[in-house]
Write a protein that holds these residues in place. Structure first.
Motif, mmCIF file in Angstrom:
data_model
loop_
_atom_site.group_PDB
_atom_site.id
_atom_site.type_symbol
_atom_site.label_atom_id
_atom_site.label_comp_id
_atom_site.label_asym_id
_atom_site.label_seq_id
_atom_site.Cartn_x
_atom_site.Cartn_y
_atom_site.Cartn_z
ATOM 1 N N ASN A 183 0.837 -1.196 0.000
ATOM 2 C CA ASN A 183 0.000 0.000 0.000
ATOM 3 C C ASN A 183 0.871 1.246 0.000
ATOM 4 N N LYS A 193 1.988 11.421 -10.501
ATOM 5 C CA LYS A 193 1.838 10.072 -11.011
ATOM 6 C C LYS A 193 2.802 9.149 -10.274
ATOM 7 N N LEU A 194 2.272 7.984 -9.819
ATOM 8 C CA LEU A 194 3.097 6.994 -9.133
ATOM 9 C C LEU A 194 3.640 6.008 -10.151
ATOM 10 N N ILE A 210 -0.463 -1.743 -10.644
ATOM 11 C CA ILE A 210 -0.721 -0.605 -9.763
ATOM 12 C C ILE A 210 -2.179 -0.201 -9.898
ATOM 13 N N ASP A 211 -2.862 -0.146 -8.782
ATOM 14 C CA ASP A 211 -4.246 0.331 -8.742
ATOM 15 C C ASP A 211 -4.305 1.531 -7.810
ATOM 16 N N ASP A 212 -5.257 2.442 -8.089
ATOM 17 C CA ASP A 212 -5.442 3.577 -7.196
ATOM 18 C C ASP A 212 -6.920 3.931 -7.155
ATOM 19 N N ASP A 213 -7.280 4.697 -6.152
ATOM 20 C CA ASP A 213 -8.690 5.070 -5.964
ATOM 21 C C ASP A 213 -8.923 6.545 -6.284
ATOM 22 N N ASP A 214 -7.972 7.175 -6.935
ATOM 23 C CA ASP A 214 -8.065 8.590 -7.296
ATOM 24 C C ASP A 214 -8.096 9.504 -6.071
ATOM 25 N N HIS A 217 -4.531 6.843 -2.786
ATOM 26 C CA HIS A 217 -4.253 5.530 -2.214
ATOM 27 C C HIS A 217 -3.994 4.546 -3.354
ATOM 28 N N HIS A 218 -2.822 3.941 -3.322
ATOM 29 C CA HIS A 218 -2.407 3.050 -4.389
ATOM 30 C C HIS A 218 -2.052 1.683 -3.816
ATOM 31 N N THR A 219 -2.141 0.663 -4.647
ATOM 32 C CA THR A 219 -1.686 -0.683 -4.292
ATOM 33 C C THR A 219 -0.807 -1.205 -5.418
ATOM 34 N N TYR A 236 7.392 9.304 -7.555
ATOM 35 C CA TYR A 236 6.094 9.978 -7.517
ATOM 36 C C TYR A 236 6.289 11.403 -8.014
#
Length: 673
Positions: A183, A193-194, A210-214, A217-219, A236
Motif C-alpha cells: 500500500n 503520477k506513481l 498498480i491500482d489507485d482510488d483517485d 491511495h495506491h496498491t 512519484y
C-alpha cells in the motif's frame, strides 16, 4: 573578412544568475563572412568554429526583433516535469527576413536536444524533453541577434512532496506462490503520477499491477518467482521517493527447517497432562502432521488445540513410566523427533532431607524449634505438594500429596508441623519438641518411605535438669572430707552424665568424682576434697554443659574444731606444716616406719583437742584401715604400719573425732608386690 585574428576572454552572462553561461561581444566594421572560434580550457567547444555573414546596408538592417513573439510552457517551466514534452512557439512573421535559431542548455551545462517544426510561414514549433529537475537556458537568436529576453531561464521543479509518500506492507513475509500487495499513500504528497519498478535478485524487471482510488491511495501487486531480495523503486511526480529503493525478501514456499518445538523439559510427570507447542509461523506453506509414540511404538492419544499465529498447542498424558517420542513432519519432510522421559511424580532416591538432629548426633532441645529442610528440586518432575500426614485421615484436604511428613513424639502422638516452600522444590519444615525423649520422623510418598526413613530423633530438656547438694555449694565444704551432690535428669531424656573437677591438686591429687545412678536419670556424685582452696565442678549431660555452661565453684575450707568456752580460744588445727618421712618403696606384709613431724603450732593446738592426742591412721586403696602403732613424742609421730594391699596409701590425722587429710600426703607411697 580582412583575415585579421582577434582574441579576448568571455565574461559571464549579463544576467549573472546562471553558472556556466558566458557572453562575448565584438563590433564588426566591415561586411563579409566572419569565423568565431570558442574554446574552453584550450579545447574547441562543440560545433566550433562558427561562421556568420555581416551585412552593411541591406535587408538585414530591416529586422525588428521586438516583433518576434515567443510563448509556451517550454519557456516558463510551468507544469513541466522531467521527460515531459516542453514546447514553445516562435512567431517571426512581421520581424523581417531572417530565421530563428534556438539553443537549449541543461542544468549540467550540456546541450538538450530539441525538435523544430515549421508551423506555417513565419512560425516555428519547438519541443524538447528536460531530462531532470533544474534550471535550463533556452537561447533564441533572430538574424544572428539574441531576442530581448534571451536566454530564457526555464526552471523545472517538482510539483509534489515525495517525502510525504507512505508505503506499508514491506515487512510482510512473502513466499514463492504468494501475490503480496503493498500500500502506497500519496494523499499528503500532492498530485502526481506513481511509478514503480521491481527488480528481482537476478536483475530482471518484475511485472506488477498498480491500482489507485483517485484519492491518493495506491496498491502494488507482484507475483515473485525467485527466492531472495527484490528491490522496489518508487517515483512519484518524477521525484524518487526518499529512503528507496525498498527491499522485499521473498522466501521459499515451504521451509520445514523453520518448524520449532516449544517444550520446557525433557522429563515429564507420570499421570500429569503434558502440553507443548509447535510453531510453524516461519515455515511457510505446508501441512503439519504430528503423533506421539510410547517406547513400544504405540501411538498415544493427543489433544490438538486451535492454531493461533502459526502456533498450535498439543496435550497428552503419560500413563506409564518410560520414553515417549514426539514425531512430526511438515510439507512431507520430517522435522521433529523429540524424546521425553516420563518419571514418577517424585523420585524418592533423589530426595535430600537435612537439618537439626538429622545429620548429626546432636540431640534436640525441649522448647526449642527444630528446623529441617527437604530439598526435592532434583527429585520432582514439576511442581509438587507436601503436607503433614493425618494418621486419623480426618483432614479436610483430600488432594493427593506427593510427599507426606509425620513426626511422632515420645508419647506416641503426632507433633504439629509447619511446612513452607522457601524456593522452587525446597521446603522448610519446623516443629517444637514439648518433652524429652525419642521422636520419630517419617517422610513417605504414596506409602513408600523416603531413604533413611523413619529417622529417630532425641530431644533433651536440659532446663529440667536439677543439680543440688553440698558438693556444688560455694560454702560448707571442709578440707579432708568427702562431699557429694545430686543430678536429677529424670525429665531430660537419656544421655551420658560426665563430671570434671578442677582444684588445687593435679596429677594423682586431682579430685576424682564417683558417679552412681541410683535411679534412672537420678545420679549421686561423690568426690574427695584433699586440699583447701577454690574448686570448679563442671557437669555435662550429653554434650551440653549444665548450669548455663558455667562450672559450679565450691570453696573448701580448713577444719574448725568444736566449740570452746570463752576462757579458751578457738583453735584451728592447721596441718599445712607437716612433713612425712617414708621409705621410697615397700612391699606387702613389710613393716613400714613413717615419721610424721608437725609444726610447733600444731603442738599448741593439740593441747586443746582433748585428753587424747591426735590420732594418725593409714588408709589403703579402698579406704581400708591399715594396722598401725603410733608413738608420740613432742611434735614427732612415729608410725609403724603393716600394709596388706598393693596400691596407694594415705595418711589421716584424727583429732577430736574429725579426720584431717592433707592432700600432700595422699598417695605418698605405694605398696608393691
Amino acid at each position: 573578412s580582412s583575415g585579421i585574428n582577434a582574441e579576448w576572454p568571455l565574461r559571464p552572462g549579463a544576467s549573472g544568475d546562471t553558472p556556466g553561461i558566458y557572453t562575448g561581444t565584438y563590433h564588426p566594421k566591415d561586411e563579409g563572412e566572419y569565423t568565431v572560434n570558442v574554446t574552453f580550457c584550450g579545447v574547441d567547444v562543440p560545433k566550433a568554429p562558427f561562421k556568420l555573414n555581416i551585412y552593411g546596408d541591406g535587408p538585414r538592417n530591416k529586422l525588428d526583433l521586438s516583433k518576434v513573439k515567443c510563448e509556451g510552457p517550454g519557456l516558463t517551466g510551468e507544469d513541466i516535469l522531467p521527460d515531459d514534452k516542453a514546447w514553445f512557439k516562435i512567431n517571426y512573421l512581421e520581424a523581417g527576413p531572417a530565421e530563428p535559431k534556438v539553443e537549449i542548455v541543461g542544468p549540467d551545462s550540456q546541450p538538450v536536444p530539441f525538435t523544430v517544426e515549421q508551423d506555417g510561414k513565419g512560425e516555428q514549433y519547438v519541443q524538447y524533453k528536460p531530462p531532470k529537475f533544474g534550471m535550463y537556458n533556452v537561447a533564441i537568436n533572430f538574424g544572428g541577434m539574441p531576442l530581448p529576453n534571451s536566454p530564457y531561464k526555464v526552471k523545472v521543479t517538482p510539483q509534489v512532496d515525495a517525502s510525504k509518500v507512505k508505503i506499508s506492507g514491506l515487512a510482510q513475509v512473502v513466499r514463492i506462490g504468494d501475490s503480496p500487495v503493498f500500500n502506497i499513500d500519496t494523499s499528503a504528497a500532492g498530485d502526481g503520477k506513481l511509478e514503480a519498478q521491481i527488480i528481482s535478485p537476478s536483475g530482471k524487471v518484475l511485472k506488477h499491477i498498480i491500482d489507485d482510488d483517485d484519492k491518493g491511495h495506491h496498491t502494488i501487486k507482484i507475483n515473485p518467482s525467485e527466492v531472495g531480495t527484490h528491490t522496489i523503486n518508487l517515483v512519484y511526480g518524477k521525484v524518487p521517493v526518499p529512503h528507496g529503493p525498498f527491499n522485499v525478501k521473498v522466501r521459499p514456499e515451504s521451509e520445514p527447517d523453520k518448524v520449532k518445538l516449544e517444550i520446557g523439559m525433557d522429563t515429564i510427570r507420570l499421570g500429569k497432562p503434558t502440553s507443548f507447542h509447535v510453531d510453524t509461523s516461519e515455515a511457510g506453506n505446508g501441512d503439519l502432521k504430528l503423533r506421539i509414540l510410547d517406547d513400544k511404538g504405540n501411538e498415544v492419544d493427543v489433544f490438538q488445540d486451535i492454531t493461533v499465529g502459526g502456533k498450535t498447542e498439543y496435550t497428552f498424558t503419560p500413563t506409564k513410566e518410560g520414553t515417549y517420542t514426539i514425531d512430526a513432519s511438515f510439507a512431507g519432510v520430517p522435522v521433529i523427533e523429540k524424546e521425553l522421559k516420563a518419571e514418577p511424580r517424585l523420585k524418592l532416591d533423589k530426595l535430600n532431607i537435612f537439618g537439626d538432629g538429622l545429620n548429626s548426633n546432636k540431640p534436640l532441645k525441649v522448647g526449642e524449634e527444630c528446623k529441617m529442610t527437604i530439598d526435592a528440586s532434583r527429585a520432582m518432575t514439576g511442581a509438587i505438594k507436601i503436607r503433614e500426614k493425618d494418621p486419623s485421615k480426618m483432614s479436610a484436604d483430600h488432594d493427593k500429596a506427593d510427599l507426606e511428613l509425620l513426626v511422632v513424639g515420645p508419647d506416641g502422638r503426632p507433633v504439629a508441623l509447619e511446612i513452607e516452600e522457601s524456593d522452587e522444590g525446597v521446603f522448610k519444615v519446623a516443629f517444637t519438641p514439648d518433652k524429652a525423649g525419642e521422636y520419630l520422623f517419617v517422610a513417605e510418598s504414596e506409602g513408600v518411605a523416603a531413604p533413611k526413613c523413619p529417622i529417630n530423633l532425641k530431644a533433651r530438656g536440659l532446663k529440667s535438669v536439677k543439680i543440688y547438694g553440698p558438693g556444688v555449694e560455694p560454702l560448707g565444704n571442709i578440707c579432708g572430707f568427702d562431699t557429694h551432690f545430686i543430678v536429677d535428669a529424670r525429665e531430660a531424656g537419656e544421655e551420658k552424665l560426665s563430671v570434671d573437677i578442677a582444684g588445687p591438686g593435679t596429677g594423682e591429687f586431682k579430685p576424682q568424682p564417683t558417679i552412681m545412678e541410683q535411679k534412672k536419670g537420678l545420679y549421686h556424685v561423690k568426690y574427695d576434697q584433699s586440699l583447701h582452696n577454690n574448686y570448679k565442678v563442671e557437669v555435662k549431660y550429653g554434650d551440653e554443659k549444665l548450669n548455663k555452661g558455667k562450672p559450679f565453684k565450691p570453696k573448701v575450707h580448713t577444719h574448725n574444731v568444736g566449740a570452746f568456752n570463752a576462757s579458751r580460744r578457738r583453735v584451728e588445727i592447721q596441718v599445712t606444716h607437716m612433713a612425712l618421712e617414708a621409705p621410697e618403696s615397700a612391699s606387702v606384709d613389710d613393716y613400714i616406719d613413717l615419721n610424721l613431724k608437725f609444726a610447733q603450732r600444731f603442738k599448741q593446738t593439740a593441747s586443746v583437742c582433748g585428753t587424747q592426742p591426735p590420732q594418725v591412721k593409714v588408709l589403703g586403696p579402698n579406704n581400708k584401715l591399715v594396722d598401725t602403732k603410733t608413738n608420740v613424742k613432742d611434735s614427732m609421730y612415729k608410725i609403724r604400719a603393716s600394709p596388706v594391699e598393693v596400691g596407694p596409701h594415705k595418711v589421716v590425722v584424727r583429732c577430736a573425732d574429725s579426720d584431717l587429710v592433707y592432700g600432700a600426703f595422699n598417695n605418698m607411697f605405694n605398696i608393691t608386690t
